[in-house]
Each structure stands twice: as C-alpha cells, then as structure tokens.
Design a protein around this motif. Structure first.
Motif, PDB file in Angstrom:
ATOM      1  N   ARG A 170       0.830  -1.203   0.000  1.00  7.75           N
ATOM      2  CA  ARG A 170       0.000   0.000   0.000  1.00  7.75           C
ATOM      3  C   ARG A 170       0.869   1.260   0.000  1.00  7.75           C
ATOM      4  N   ASP A 171       1.856   1.262   0.884  1.00  8.31           N
ATOM      5  CA  ASP A 171       2.687   2.461   0.997  1.00  8.31           C
ATOM      6  C   ASP A 171       3.567   2.669  -0.237  1.00  8.31           C
ATOM      7  N   LYS A 172       3.969   1.556  -0.835  1.00  8.97           N
ATOM      8  CA  LYS A 172       4.754   1.666  -2.072  1.00  8.97           C
ATOM      9  C   LYS A 172       3.889   2.306  -3.165  1.00  8.97           C
ATOM     10  N   LEU A 173       2.643   1.827  -3.248  1.00 11.48           N
ATOM     11  CA  LEU A 173       1.724   2.377  -4.251  1.00 11.48           C
ATOM     12  C   LEU A 173       1.452   3.859  -3.977  1.00 11.48           C
ATOM     13  N   LEU A 174       1.227   4.205  -2.726  1.00 10.86           N
ATOM     14  CA  LEU A 174       0.958   5.611  -2.394  1.00 10.86           C
ATOM     15  C   LEU A 174       2.142   6.506  -2.724  1.00 10.86           C
ATOM     16  N   ALA A 175       3.342   5.986  -2.497  1.00  9.01           N
ATOM     17  CA  ALA A 175       4.539   6.780  -2.841  1.00  9.01           C
ATOM     18  C   ALA A 175       4.558   7.041  -4.350  1.00  9.01           C
ATOM     19  N   MET A 176       4.149   6.024  -5.121  1.00 11.83           N
ATOM     20  CA  MET A 176       4.149   6.190  -6.585  1.00 11.83           C
ATOM     21  C   MET A 176       3.054   7.160  -7.025  1.00 11.83           C
ATOM     22  N   THR A 177       1.868   7.032  -6.440  1.00 16.53           N
ATOM     23  CA  THR A 177       0.777   7.922  -6.872  1.00 16.53           C
ATOM     24  C   THR A 177       1.014   9.362  -6.396  1.00 16.53           C
ATOM     25  N   SER A 178       1.753   9.490  -5.286  1.00 20.17           N
ATOM     26  CA  SER A 178       2.115  10.832  -4.829  1.00 20.17           C
ATOM     27  C   SER A 178       3.093  11.474  -5.826  1.00 20.17           C
TER      28      SER A 178
END
Lengths: 343, 221
Positions: A170-178
């Motif tokens: 989840r956090d990896k994905l959020l870092a990418m979408t950020s």
C-alpha cells in the motif's frame, strides 16, 4: 470589461468586483454544442477546447476546463479501455492492476508533458490559453495520491488494501501515486493551467474516520504537497463533506481555496475558514435536473445569502449531469448573476 | 460478558481493525459465547451502532462502513457453520450494479450487512442488464431486486431501474418482486428512487437491511 480573472482575484483578495465569480463545470455538454458523440468529442483536444470556449461564451460564467473525463489520468498509467455512454461521462473499463503484485510493475512516467496520452490534453490547454487565457482561469483536475489507486484497481480492492494491507505494498503504491500527482502538477502548470483542483475524497470525514484522517490522509496529503506552490490549488473532496477538516487543512496544508460539498453548511464553512481562504458554495446539481424555476432561484438565493457575507466567496457546481435541461442551467446562472451582484 | 464483547468488537470496527475484531470474536467463542449470540447479539448490533453515526460529523465513515460489512460477512460465514440449527432466512435479494456502472463498493457493503441479518444475497456483479436482473430474480426465487448505481446516468437512464420496472410489469411480477435502489445519486436526491420507479431506496448498506425487511413484509401482505 471585467473578466473572470478579475472577479476571481478580487474575491481571493477579499475585494468586490461586479459580482461573485461563478465556476460552472460543464464538461460532457461540449459534445452537444459541437454536434459530436462523447467518444468523438473526447478524441481531440481541439474539440474539447472549442466546446469549453463556446459554452463559456454562451453562458457567461468565469472558468474554463482542461479536464476531459476523470479516467484520463488512469490512461497515463496504462488503462487501455474507456467506456462511453450516450448520456453520461466516460468510465474506466480496464483496471491496470488485476492483482496486487501488478503494483510492482507500474512505472510513473517521468515526463508527463511528452507522454502520448497527455498530448490531446496539452493541445486543449494550448488552445484555451491562446484564445482566452488572460481573461478566464483555466482549471485542471488532478487526483490525490490516496484516491488515485481506486482508478487503478477499483474502489473495493483499494479500500481493502488501504485498511487491511499488505501495508508495505500500500505504501509503495501511495509513494508512486504521490509522485504521479507531483509530475502531473508540473505538466499542467507548464501548459498554462491556472487553477488546479486537488481531488481527494479521502480528505473528507465522510470517507475516513478522524483517526484515519490524521494518521493516513493528512501525512499523504503533506507528501503530495511537499515543495508545491499552493497558489491556485483548490481543496476538493470529490463532492464529499469537508467542513469538519477545514481548520486542519488550512493550518497544516496551507490551502487558500476550498470547494465545499453540496452537503456542507456554507455559513458554517465560511465561519470555520474565518477569512483565511476563498470558499466556493456548491449547488446540488443532481437536484437541479428536476427543480422548477422558483426552486432554483430560491436555492441560489439561500446559498448566496449564506456565503456572500464577508466576501472571499464564489459559486460553484459539482458534476453537472447531461440530464440537466439547458433552461435550468440558464435559470441557475441568471439567479447567481442577479443575487451575486455587488452593483 | 456479552456487553464487554460487544463494546470491544464495536471499538475494533470503529478503528477499522479487522485482525483485532476477529480475535475478539474467537476469544468470545473460547470463553463460551454461542455462535448465535455472536451473530445476533454482537455483529448485528454493531451494524446498527454504525448506522446511527454514519455520515454525522466525524462519526462512522465510509471506510468504517466498509469494514463493518466485510467483518460482519466474515464472522457470519464462520459462525453459520457452527450454529446448532440452520437459521431462518428472512428473504432473498439478487443484487448488482446497473448497466454501464462498474462501481461495486456499495453493493459489497450491502451484501456484507445483509448476510448478518439473515437476508440471502445473490451477487450478480457489475454492469448488469435489466433483463438479467429479472431473469436471475426468477431463477433464484428472490423477492427483491437490488440495483446499485454510482453514476447519475446509470441510475436514471433507460437501461437502469426504469427498464427493470418495465420488464417486471410486462411479466406481471410487479407485486411479487420489489426493487430497492441505492448509490450516490440517490443521496443527492432522496426522491430520485420514485422517478426511476423503484419501491424503495437505502442510504447505506446498513439501512438496506431495515428497508428490505419492510419490503418483504409488504410482499407477504
């Protein structure tokens, strides 16, 4: 001649122009103006720009849109199918992530401006800027890091991952979408967008609890906005309420413009903002479809009575469905121009 | 003990902590609480508890609502296999999103909440044609058709609820099969369900159970 920019800047500075600024979000209606199907209309930036310019000219409101449809952002990240209807906005028909592991394969484009899927938006922006850019603010719509995954895997799967993990993924994905948010922001500003709608339903207490808002939404919004100039940035929760978080968002994130929900109490919102930011009162445009002339006038008057006191206020619409009769759009705008006048 | 378990379970749901909620349920079972009591005296009241504060200030949010439904379904599935006798099923619904609508979150929440309230759901998935809604309701002997729509045009358009109603009328089924609708457009206009000729609407998955029970009563009368 007083322009949309003049009205907006006056309102932002707490001053009076001839009337309050009016943001009317007509998108799909542009296809009808040009006599095209929605699929044809959204295939070319030239069409969207022409539709926007014609509609603004026809109705006299103060903003222009570079947004085609919300799923356009997913196309930048690999979405291959958009489904078109005759009577409503296009929707995403292909989820980029079929399984959680697909997240590892996603690559955020470095240069959005030169991305093939951005070229029609870019053309639209260039035309809008050339034709009307110094008179009417051009709006762009960018989805916040926390909301973008819903477009890539579906809201149900995203909500599950958000709340139950796996949290490292989840956090990896959020870092990418950020990162994606920031890169889009650069591209839109470079192309001339004046107003950026920062869209984050997860920034609303309707979507998340106070605990989640503080522990997850706020930190990710801070990351999205790290190093970002707040000028022209608008806080918007996808139509969901925001009054309860206004103070936190002003103090921690430094937003200077808020686009309330039709479910927010406008007077309360103004009171909470306390002159620190510009605030849009937003009409329930689903009801606008069936309201009578008198009902429209009464609702606009009610909203403006609640919002105009103390200035720093403008009028906005939400999604403006194609089902709204043209006469009701006119009734609404005539009422805003009448009751929103400072003359 | 029941009050203590209920309180702890409610808190875990409120904190959207699925692991903790499941642990509380399993501990309660170990301490002698019956599977029936867990469903009817812990899970169902927690759904009602969430309903009272949903959408109010920083009361229950969509995320908590989602978690309430998900955990309710998980616990109910597990407990049903341990019931001393099969529970009475209150009614049956076929449910899906309207044609052209690919937003399944609301439907998922409704199904989870209904399960704990002993209303059987047949999930028809996304983008369901009007004909399929009716055919599947007949096939499964369901008393209710549930149509979820996230977008206005899929709620109000000619291939949504209006067409389902037309088919029910054509087949003389309007008195036997009721229609319930839900989704974002109905929250913005509480009279929209009448315009699309549904029998009722529910603001959220939790309320859906109460509305469905009323409809089931109407069918019986």
């Amino acid at each position: 001649m007083i322009t949309g920019f003049d009205r907006l800047m006056a309102a932002a500075n707490g001053e009076k122009s001839d009337r309050i600024p009016v943001f009317c979000n007509l998108l799909d209606q542009g296809a009808k103006e040009l006599g095209l199907s929605l699929k044809e209309y959204y295939s070319k930036g030239e069409y969207v720009a022409e539709g926007q310019l014609k509609m603004r000219e026809k109705y006299g409101y103060d903003n222009l849109w570079s947004l085609f449809y919300v799923g356009k952002e997913a196309e930048l990240l690999g979405c291959k199918n958009i489904i078109y209807a005759n009577d409503g906005p296009p929707t995403i028909g292909h989820m980029v992530f079929r399984k959680p592991e697909d997240i590892h394969n996603m690559v955020i484009p470095d240069d959005i401006s030169n991305h093939p899927e951005f070229q029609e938006t870019l053309k639209c922006l260039q035309i809008l800027k050339k034709e009307s850019g110094d008179k009417y603010p051009i709006c762009a719509y960018i989805t916040a890091s926390m909301a973008m995954p819903a477009m890539l895997m579906g809201m149900e799967k995203w909500m599950d991952m958000l709340l139950s993990g796996p949290f490292d993924l989840r956090d990896k994905l959020l870092a990418m979408t950020s990162d994606f948010f920031k890169k889009q922001l650069v591209a839109y500003r470079k192309a001339g967008a004046d107003i950026i709608i920062y869209s984050n339903p997860f920034g609303s207490p309707y979507f998340v609890s106070a605990k989640l808002f503080n522990e997850l939404s706020m930190p990710w919004m801070e990351k999205d906005l790290q190093g970002v100039d707040r000028f022209g940035l608008v806080y918007y929760c996808g139509g969901a309420r925001m009054n309860q978080v206004l103070n936190q968002v002003i103090e921690k994130l430094g937003f200077a413009t808020f686009y309330l929900s039709p479910f927010d109490d406008i007077a309360q919102g103004k009171q909470l903002i306390a002159g620190r930011a510009l605030c849009a009162g937003v009409i329930n445009d689903i009801k606008l479809i069936d309201w009578t002339y008198d009902e429209i006038k009464a609702e606009v008057k009610r909203m403006l009575d609640a919002g105009m006191k103390g200035g720093k206020f403008f009028f906005g619409t939400l999604v403006m469905p194609l089902y709204i009769p043209e006469k009701n759009i006119r009734y609404m705008l005539e009422a805003v121009y009448e009751y929103g006048s400072y003359a | 003990m029941i009050n203590e378990v209920r309180k702890a379970y409610n808190q875990a749901i409120f904190d959207t902590d699925k692991i903790l909620a499941m642990r509380i349920v399993h501990d309660a079972l170990d301490r002698g609480l019956s599977p029936e009591d867990i469903v009817f005296k812990v899970v169902v009241p927690s759904i009602e508890y969430m309903s009272t504060s949903f959408g109010q200030d920083f009361g229950a949010s969509l995320a908590q609502h989602f978690m309430t439904a998900q955990i309710a379904a998980l616990v109910t599935d597990e407990m049903l296999s341990k019931f001393t006798s099969p529970p009475e099923i209150v009614g049956k619904i076929v449910i899906g999103t309207s044609q052209g609508d690919f937003h399944g979150l609301g439907k998922k929440i409704v199904i989870g909440c209904l399960k704990a309230q002993m209303i059987e759901s047949v999930d028809l998935g996304l983008n369901v044609s009007p004909e399929k809604f009716v055919d599947e309701a007949i096939e499964h002997n369901a008393q209710i058709i549930g149509i979820s729509s996230m977008m206005l045009h899929t709620a109000r358009g000619e291939n949504g609820c209006l067409k389902v109603r037309q088919i029910l009328k054509e087949r003389n089924l309007a008195d036997k099969i009721k229609i319930i609708v839900g989704g974002a457009p109905y929250r913005y206009n509480h009279d929209l369900y009448k315009l699309v000729q549904a029998d009722a609407w529910a603001e959220n998955g939790i309320d859906a159970g109460l509305v469905l029970k009323k409809l089931l009563e109407e069918i019986k009368q």
